[in-house]
Design an enzyme around this catalytic site. Structure first.
Site, PDB file in Angstrom:
ATOM      1  N   ARG A 160      61.033  41.898  77.783  1.00  0.00           N
ATOM      2  CA  ARG A 160      61.132  43.197  77.107  1.00  0.00           C
ATOM      3  C   ARG A 160      61.960  43.082  75.826  1.00  0.00           C
ATOM      4  NH1 ARG A 160      60.563  47.938  79.898  1.00  0.00           N
ATOM      5  NH2 ARG A 160      62.417  48.841  78.941  1.00  0.00           N
ATOM      6  N   ARG A 212      65.776  37.535  67.506  1.00  0.00           N
ATOM      7  CA  ARG A 212      65.388  37.537  66.089  1.00  0.00           C
ATOM      8  C   ARG A 212      66.281  36.618  65.265  1.00  0.00           C
ATOM      9  NH1 ARG A 212      65.323  43.430  66.328  1.00  0.00           N
ATOM     10  NH2 ARG A 212      63.314  44.039  67.224  1.00  0.00           N
ATOM     11  N   ARG A 248      66.085  50.198  92.275  1.00  0.00           N
ATOM     12  CA  ARG A 248      67.465  50.427  91.884  1.00  0.00           C
ATOM     13  C   ARG A 248      67.595  51.898  91.498  1.00  0.00           C
ATOM     14  NH1 ARG A 248      70.989  46.904  93.456  1.00  0.00           N
ATOM     15  NH2 ARG A 248      72.315  47.056  91.599  1.00  0.00           N
ATOM     16  N   ARG A 279      76.465  50.160  81.170  1.00  0.00           N
ATOM     17  CA  ARG A 279      76.488  50.619  79.783  1.00  0.00           C
ATOM     18  C   ARG A 279      77.095  52.008  79.699  1.00  0.00           C
ATOM     19  NH1 ARG A 279      69.840  51.048  78.902  1.00  0.00           N
ATOM     20  NH2 ARG A 279      69.464  52.424  80.651  1.00  0.00           N
ATOM     21  N   GLU A 319      77.307  54.311  83.167  1.00  0.00           N
ATOM     22  CA  GLU A 319      76.129  54.095  84.013  1.00  0.00           C
ATOM     23  C   GLU A 319      76.362  52.953  84.996  1.00  0.00           C
ATOM     24  OE1 GLU A 319      72.524  54.126  81.674  1.00  0.00           O
ATOM     25  OE2 GLU A 319      71.508  52.783  83.069  1.00  0.00           O
ATOM     26  N   TYR A 334      57.559  48.727  86.280  1.00  0.00           N
ATOM     27  CA  TYR A 334      58.629  49.038  85.319  1.00  0.00           C
ATOM     28  C   TYR A 334      57.952  49.314  83.978  1.00  0.00           C
ATOM     29  CZ  TYR A 334      63.052  47.864  82.760  1.00  0.00           C
ATOM     30  OH  TYR A 334      64.179  47.853  81.969  1.00  0.00           O
ATOM     31  N   ASP A 344      57.470  51.825  80.357  1.00  0.00           N
ATOM     32  CA  ASP A 344      58.105  52.756  79.419  1.00  0.00           C
ATOM     33  C   ASP A 344      57.257  54.029  79.273  1.00  0.00           C
ATOM     34  OD1 ASP A 344      60.236  51.058  78.848  1.00  0.00           O
ATOM     35  OD2 ASP A 344      59.104  50.001  77.298  1.00  0.00           O
TER      36      ASP A 344
HETATM   37  N1  UDP Z   1      69.583  42.905  79.690  1.00  0.00           N
HETATM   38  C1  UDP Z   1      70.729  42.129  79.754  1.00  0.00           C
HETATM   39  N2  UDP Z   1      71.774  42.412  78.920  1.00  0.00           N
HETATM   40  C2  UDP Z   1      71.747  43.443  78.064  1.00  0.00           C
HETATM   41  C3  UDP Z   1      70.573  44.253  77.989  1.00  0.00           C
HETATM   42  C4  UDP Z   1      69.514  43.944  78.837  1.00  0.00           C
HETATM   43  O1  UDP Z   1      70.803  41.195  80.543  1.00  0.00           O
HETATM   44  O2  UDP Z   1      72.747  43.669  77.361  1.00  0.00           O
HETATM   45  C5  UDP Z   1      68.469  42.582  80.609  1.00  0.00           C
HETATM   46  C6  UDP Z   1      68.633  43.330  81.930  1.00  0.00           C
HETATM   47  O3  UDP Z   1      68.137  42.523  82.982  1.00  0.00           O
HETATM   48  C7  UDP Z   1      67.741  44.540  81.721  1.00  0.00           C
HETATM   49  C8  UDP Z   1      66.585  43.933  80.933  1.00  0.00           C
HETATM   50  O4  UDP Z   1      67.227  42.987  80.077  1.00  0.00           O
HETATM   51  O5  UDP Z   1      67.315  45.104  82.943  1.00  0.00           O
HETATM   52  C9  UDP Z   1      65.778  44.935  80.131  1.00  0.00           C
HETATM   53  O6  UDP Z   1      66.653  45.637  79.265  1.00  0.00           O
HETATM   54  P1  UDP Z   1      66.290  47.078  78.680  1.00  0.00           P
HETATM   55  O7  UDP Z   1      67.345  47.391  77.665  1.00  0.00           O
HETATM   56  O8  UDP Z   1      64.875  47.071  78.239  1.00  0.00           O
HETATM   57  O9  UDP Z   1      66.488  47.999  79.961  1.00  0.00           O
HETATM   58  P2  UDP Z   1      66.373  49.594  80.162  1.00  0.00           P
HETATM   59  O10 UDP Z   1      66.866  50.275  78.913  1.00  0.00           O
HETATM   60  O11 UDP Z   1      64.928  49.867  80.513  1.00  0.00           O
HETATM   61  O12 UDP Z   1      67.295  49.814  81.333  1.00  0.00           O
END
Ligand code: UDP
Length: 386
Positions: free
Chosen positions: A173, A177, A249, A279, A300, A349, A351
């Site tokens: 996902r 870059r 989850r 986060r 969260e 999963y 979006d």
């Molecule tokens: N992820 C991570 N560190 C980060 C952000 C994301 O390891 O700082 C991993 C984590 O396993 C997460 C996945 O990347 O579930 C997808 O992240 P995304 O931000 O797309 O998750 P969402 O916003 O859908 O919770």
């Protein structure tokens, strides 16, 4: 009442299907177990601060699908919003997704794009050919240092299992870059609706052919009262969980209000396991076109989803997939006129924009199939193919 259609769940899947069918002349009953529409995209204004709150966590609309982008414009003005996530790890703040600023700051270097690409190639694990797990995917693309700093701890907290047990698709996902582009998404379009997602879903459902029933769970036995049921609830719940549990989850949000600006950004990830939360979202920063003197934040926390909790993320570990295969077989064998759809109905999963695209396709398939007497699909998308 056999000419009526039932839609179970008033999230994006349910709202889009209900609207498309109502526009085609069907009479649709929408059953929503909660007291509000929009599912986990629900937004609500906080009376104390005036901030528009994403009640079930941050939702940023992004898509490269022109049809979906055009479709949602009918229901609200999408305000420009670029998600520029920050991440705290090892006592320092970095930019996410991993980009040239992240790489240079982390390694205390001043690499150019070409140098950074070469450097990451050197630290990456090139022995991994086709990554099977989240960890292999990370080691192949960014190497051990960046993996351990940004992904290992966060992912362990988010999913409750080692990244060695998770599918590589979860990490796919996120882009990596070799320039200073810190836009979290690589989509063509991105924005947040001016009046929130609940407003959009209310407008979708605002049609004389649609009757909305809030606080109304739907039982499989009710299917007999309807010509067809579109079900966006949890797949295993339709069968009362009789063939095993599909693991999810769930999230807990601890809300705080503060004067002024709490963290200066909409989302900051906490990648170390020494901090329990994953986060912090500061909701007023999702609406930079608004101005508020005070602020509201969500810390969260992720944990296993138990009975009575709200399911968020399908885990899809080995045992979940085995149970999923049993449910898919049961659905395909049911004589009931039911179609499973959306994140919970297909246990994937996905979006918001994917949910909407699939719901539009499903409604079109249904309308075409009913006209020419073709069999109706049991799933919007095969859950086992994901
Ligand atoms: N992820 C991570 N560190 C980060 C952000 C994301 O390891 O700082 C991993 C984590 O396993 C997460 C996945 O990347 O579930 C997808 O992240 P995304 O931000 O797309 O998750 P969402 O916003 O859908 O919770």
């Amino acid at each position: 009442m056999a000419d009526r259609i039932a839609v179970v769940g008033a999230g994006f899947s349910g709202a889009v299907v209900a609207r498309e069918l109502a526009l085609a002349g069907h009479r649709v009953d929408v059953f929503e177990s909660r007291s509000h529409v929009a599912g986990n995209c629900h937004t609500q204004r906080d009376p104390e601060t005036g901030v528009l709150v994403h009640k079930y966590g941050p939702h940023i609309f992004h898509t490269s699908n022109q049809r979906v982008w055009d479709y949602v414009q009918q229901f609200d003005t999408f305000m420009p919003f670029t998600n520029r996530v920050k991440a705290i790890t090892g006592g320092a703040v970095y930019s996410l997704p991993i980009n040239l600023l992240t790489i240079n700051a982390f390694y205390k270097k001043t690499l150019s794009p070409a140098q950074a690409e070469q450097f990451v190639r050197e630290v990456a694990d090139t022995s991994i050919d086709v990554p099977q797990t989240f960890e292999e995917q990370a080691l192949k693309f960014v190497g051990r240092d960046l993996y351990e700093a940004f992904f290992k701890g966060y992912t362990t907290k988010q999913w409750g299992v080692s990244p060695q047990e998770l599918p590589a698709s979860i990490l796919r996902r996120l882009p990596v870059r070799f320039n200073y582009d810190d836009n979290y998404y690589a989509s063509t379009y991105q924005g947040i609706p001016r009046h929130g997602y609940t407003h959009i879903v209310e407008r979708m459902l605002d049609h004389p052919g649609i009757t909305l029933h809030l606080n109304s769970p739907f039982a499989a036995q009710q299917a007999a009262d309807f010509a067809h049921v579109f079900y966006s609830g949890p797949l295993d719940q339709w069968f009362g969980g009789s063939m095993g549990e599909l693991g999810y989850r769930t999230l807990d949000f601890v809300e705080e209000r503060h004067p002024g600006d709490f963290q200066g950004n909409a989302v900051i990830n906490y990648c170390d396991t020494s901090v329990d939360w994953t986060r912090i979202s500061e909701h007023k920063h999702f609406a930079p076109w608004e101005s508020h003197a005070s602020t509201l934040i969500y810390r969260e926390y992720s944990r296993a989803c138990g009975a009575g909790d709200i399911p968020y993320y399908p885990i899809r570990l080995v045992q979940d997939k085995a149970a999923l295969a049993r449910y898919v077989e049961a659905v395909n064998a049911t004589p009931l006129n039911v179609t499973f759809m959306g994140r919970l109905g297909t246990y994937r999963y996905i979006d918001m924009h994917v949910t909407i695209a699939e719901a539009l396709d499903l409604a079109a398939t249904f309308l075409a199939a009913t006209q020419c007497g073709k069999p109706l699909p049991k799933f919007s998308v095969d859950p086992l193919a994901a």
